[in-house]
Design an enzyme around this catalytic site. Structure first.
Site, PDB file in Angstrom:
ATOM      1  N   LYS A  58       4.095   0.711   9.837  1.00  0.00           N
ATOM      2  CA  LYS A  58       4.186   1.981   9.123  1.00  0.00           C
ATOM      3  C   LYS A  58       3.652   3.129   9.970  1.00  0.00           C
ATOM      4  O   LYS A  58       4.183   4.229   9.934  1.00  0.00           O
ATOM      5  CB  LYS A  58       3.424   1.897   7.809  1.00  0.00           C
ATOM      6  N   GLU A  82       0.869  -1.159   0.000  1.00  0.00           N
ATOM      7  CA  GLU A  82       0.000   0.000   0.000  1.00  0.00           C
ATOM      8  C   GLU A  82       0.915   1.220   0.000  1.00  0.00           C
ATOM      9  O   GLU A  82       1.787   1.330   0.877  1.00  0.00           O
ATOM     10  CB  GLU A  82      -0.881  -0.008   1.253  1.00  0.00           C
ATOM     11  N   ARG A 125       5.079 -12.917   9.654  1.00  0.00           N
ATOM     12  CA  ARG A 125       5.747 -11.671   9.339  1.00  0.00           C
ATOM     13  C   ARG A 125       7.060 -11.578  10.099  1.00  0.00           C
ATOM     14  O   ARG A 125       7.274 -12.279  11.085  1.00  0.00           O
ATOM     15  CB  ARG A 125       4.856 -10.459   9.601  1.00  0.00           C
TER      16      ARG A 125
HETATM   17  P1  ATP Z   1       2.598  -2.394   8.220  1.00  0.00           P
HETATM   18  O1  ATP Z   1       1.930  -3.394   9.091  1.00  0.00           O
HETATM   19  O2  ATP Z   1       4.030  -2.156   8.522  1.00  0.00           O
HETATM   20  O3  ATP Z   1       1.832  -1.123   8.087  1.00  0.00           O
HETATM   21  P2  ATP Z   1       1.442  -3.501   5.899  1.00  0.00           P
HETATM   22  O4  ATP Z   1       1.276  -4.958   5.982  1.00  0.00           O
HETATM   23  O5  ATP Z   1       0.237  -2.674   6.140  1.00  0.00           O
HETATM   24  O6  ATP Z   1       2.649  -3.067   6.813  1.00  0.00           O
HETATM   25  P3  ATP Z   1       1.597  -3.357   3.068  1.00  0.00           P
HETATM   26  O7  ATP Z   1       2.086  -2.256   2.242  1.00  0.00           O
HETATM   27  O8  ATP Z   1       0.153  -3.667   3.056  1.00  0.00           O
HETATM   28  O9  ATP Z   1       2.076  -3.052   4.540  1.00  0.00           O
HETATM   29  O10 ATP Z   1       2.441  -4.668   2.808  1.00  0.00           O
HETATM   30  C1  ATP Z   1       2.832  -5.130   1.550  1.00  0.00           C
HETATM   31  C2  ATP Z   1       3.227  -6.569   1.655  1.00  0.00           C
HETATM   32  O11 ATP Z   1       4.324  -6.708   2.558  1.00  0.00           O
HETATM   33  C3  ATP Z   1       2.105  -7.410   2.207  1.00  0.00           C
HETATM   34  O12 ATP Z   1       2.011  -8.599   1.442  1.00  0.00           O
HETATM   35  C4  ATP Z   1       2.514  -7.694   3.620  1.00  0.00           C
HETATM   36  O13 ATP Z   1       2.020  -8.925   4.051  1.00  0.00           O
HETATM   37  C5  ATP Z   1       4.032  -7.686   3.527  1.00  0.00           C
HETATM   38  N1  ATP Z   1       4.605  -7.314   4.814  1.00  0.00           N
HETATM   39  C6  ATP Z   1       4.387  -6.185   5.525  1.00  0.00           C
HETATM   40  N2  ATP Z   1       5.054  -6.217   6.693  1.00  0.00           N
HETATM   41  C7  ATP Z   1       5.716  -7.399   6.728  1.00  0.00           C
HETATM   42  C8  ATP Z   1       6.577  -8.036   7.674  1.00  0.00           C
HETATM   43  N3  ATP Z   1       6.899  -7.460   8.840  1.00  0.00           N
HETATM   44  N4  ATP Z   1       7.088  -9.246   7.370  1.00  0.00           N
HETATM   45  C9  ATP Z   1       6.789  -9.840   6.197  1.00  0.00           C
HETATM   46  N5  ATP Z   1       5.983  -9.300   5.268  1.00  0.00           N
HETATM   47  C10 ATP Z   1       5.450  -8.090   5.521  1.00  0.00           C
HETATM   48 MG    MG Z   2      -1.504  -3.231   4.832  1.00  0.00          MG
END
Ligand code: ATP
Ligand code: MG
Length: 573
Positions: free
Chosen positions: A282, A47, A272
């Site tokens: 984020k 995102e 994760r």
């Molecule tokens: P955050 O929780 O940090 O805000 P998010 O999951 O909302 O992160 P996205 O931009 O939606 O962030 O994530 C893009 C991809 O990266 C998704 O497939 C998500 O599952 C993966 N991802 C995000 N954080 C992690 C993590 N800590 N470990 C592994 N994969 C991750």
């Molecule tokens: Mg997300």
């Protein structure tokens, strides 16, 4: 597929292809069974509401790595369904970071917002089939009606609206005739489901805000659960990998695709990455930037990809780290020391050794001729003879590290002290004969003598010294700014603290402006990485360095705490 940014320090490796894990096993079974006609299509779906962090690197290495290993492809898809928090700066930073990590999506760059028309058509189909309805409960009421883990939810009084009424209301939502929160489109599934996600989840909500790509065209925006499965479906994804918190959403992923009779990828969840001494959400990273705890998203203390890049980490070491932590279905906390270990491993092989003095103490070698300079041969990398040697100038006045001298040394201090002899790296043995102080009593200079017979660093009579010091010739030194970093947080796991800002380390950055470096470093190109002997690995900052005036960031020290942890564990076993 893999891009090599061939500068020194990136190394050569293609991790993600070596270790097997449960997702590879699923893909191999699917390939053997002929599922998806032997295709492997993955996607990385960020995102664009922030910069990528090291957790995203795990997902990037996994998705792009699998595509490479099975001769498939990996899409970069921006999951831009929320106009409130997304923007172009984030889109551009994400692309730059994925490329820097060494991956390429080729022509497969997509935006969920490109599918808004098709998603809207799908929503109409759900309504027409009696599988979705417009709900006019307030957001609070919707929450209240949803029930809890132990109690079933209640049906909205608007759940039985006719297809015609729903179509009419949804059209009005689209036209912007309602205020935000006045109504939503919900899937009609089961308010009594034991899976809370299935209790008539919201599919569309009203947002009267311009979107960074579609402008003012839309007043309704699809929810993640609706947009994500359908974007996967539209792109012909085969294996849709996401993190474990979406496990309960898989039932909804499958329900939507089944009801719409759409092509159906398989969602697979993995754990994760959690990293000690840092936060990887984020929301929290945005807070660190907005509150000025750090100097932007790419501050070298940030766990973002751009932060690690600016610190001097290599893409190869991050890829190697992602390979070593593996892919599993159980959440765990990874020690930051492992990441640092991977960085050291790479730099040890590839970084040139140099000498630099961070906190200079002047040393006059009284029996060395004035106005003389000689060139001494230094080894560029003892791990790699092909990196050759260089010449460093030596003269009567040099700098050594302040911490390498003690006037009244305790028992275990073997470095320089009055009357004691030590080796200067690649040069001579020197002996301290006198200590010079200023009016305040502060030591400002040492007087020493050298033994000309020890040129190169060995005594022909076989006498030994207990320490070897790095040094720089004062007349030839390059004065430079060096930044030293410590952990951004004082706690092992700041993410679980109620107030993570309370455990920010006030001493995470130290700037030293009068370091003295060997002369060759005046020409250090931005992005070059060196080992300053005995002090750690350093990176010529690509933002702050100017020609002839490099600014160095310490990447890591030489102390490998990970190796120590491993050794202690082995000894215990
Ligand atoms: P955050 O929780 O940090 O805000 P998010 O999951 O909302 O992160 P996205 O931009 O939606 O962030 O994530 C893009 C991809 O990266 C998704 O497939 C998500 O599952 C993966 N991802 C995000 N954080 C992690 C993590 N800590 N470990 C592994 N994969 C991750
Ligand atoms: Mg997300």
């Amino acid at each position: 597929m893999e891009r090599e940014h061939g500068e020194k320090g990136t190394g050569e490796n293609t991790p993600g292809t070596e270790r097997s894990h449960f997702i590879k096993q699923i893909i191999e079974a699917d390939l053997a069974a002929g599922k998806y006609d032997g295709r492997v299509v993955t996607r990385f779906p960020p995102e664009p509401n922030g910069y990528l962090h090291i957790g995203h690197a795990k997902s990037i290495c996994l998705n792009f790595g699998l595509a490479r290993q099975y001769q498939g492809r990996c899409h970069l898809r921006f999951d831009d369904t929320n106009p409130m928090k997304e923007n172009r700066e984030y889109v551009e930073s994400i692309k730059a970071d994925v490329h820097w990590l060494g991956f390429d999506w080729e022509k497969h760059e997509y935006f969920a917002s490109d599918y808004f028309d098709r998603l809207y058509e799908y929503a109409l189909k759900l309504i027409k089939d009696g599988n979705a309805y417009v709900d006019s409960l307030s957001p609070e009421q919707i929450r209240e009606y949803r029930g809890t883990l132990s109690e079933p939810g209640r049906q909205s009084p608007y759940r039985s609206r006719s297809v015609e009424e729903n179509l009419e209301l949804f059209e009005k939502m689209r036209q912007g005739e309602f205020a935000e929160g006045q109504c939503v489109l919900r899937a009609k599934i089961d308010m009594g489901s034991s899976n809370v996600v299935m209790r008539d989840p919201t599919l569309y909500r009203i947002r009267n805000k311009a979107h960074h790509r579609t402008g003012n065209k839309w007043h309704i925006y699809p929810m993640y659960d609706f947009a994500h499965c359908l974007s996967d479906s539209i792109e012909g994804i085969t294996h849709s990998l996401c993190t474990l918190e979406f496990e309960n959403n898989r039932e909804l992923y499958d329900w939507i695709l089944d009801k719409l009779d759409a092509y159906h990828p398989q969602q697979i969840e993995f754990a994760r990455l959690n990293l000690s001494r840092t936060v990887l959400s984020k929301r929290k990273l945005i807070r660190l930037v907005a509150a000025g705890y750090v100097d932007g998203w790419d501050d070298p203390r940030m766990p973002t990809i751009s932060g690690f890049r600016r610190r001097g980490y290599t893409p190869a070491s991050i890829r190697n780290f992602c390979d070593r932590i593996g892919v599993a279905r159980r959440d765990s906390m990874v020690d930051l020391a492992l990441l640092e270990h991977c960085v050291r491993e790479d730099l040890n092989k590839n970084a040139m050794r140099v000498m630099g003095v961070l906190r200079p103490l002047r040393v006059v070698i009284e029996n060395y001729p004035e106005n003389e300079t000689e060139k001494l041969t230094a080894i560029n990398n003892p791990e790699d003879a092909s990196m050759g040697t260089r010449e460093v100038p030596f003269s009567r006045v040099i700098y050594i590290e302040r911490g390498d001298f003690m006037e009244d040394p305790p028992k275990k201090f073997f470095r320089l002290a009055p009357g004691r002899e030590v080796r200067l790296r690649y040069a001579y043995f020197i002996r301290c004969t006198d200590v010079i102080r200023d009016e305040e009593g502060e030591i400002v200079e040492l007087r020493c003598t050298y033994d000309p017979a020890t040129r190169g660093g060995n005594a022909p009579d076989g006498r030994k010294v207990k320490a070897t010091l790095h040094w720089v010739s004062a007349a030839h030194a390059v004065q430079s700014t060096v930044r030293l970093y410590d952990h951004l947080f004082t706690e092992e796991n700041p993410a679980e603290k109620e107030d993570f800002e309370a455990c920010i380390n006030p001493e995470s950055l130290e700037v030293i402006s009068d370091c003295m470096l060997e002369p060759g470093l005046a020409d250090a190109p931005a992005e070059a990485r060196y080992q300053f002997e005995r002090l750690g690995y350093f990176y010529a900052d690509h933002k702050d360095s100017a020609p002839g005036h490099p600014v160095f960031n310490r990447i890591v020290t030489l102390r490998d705490t990970w190796a120590k942890i491993q050794k202690a564990q082995k000894n215990k076993a």
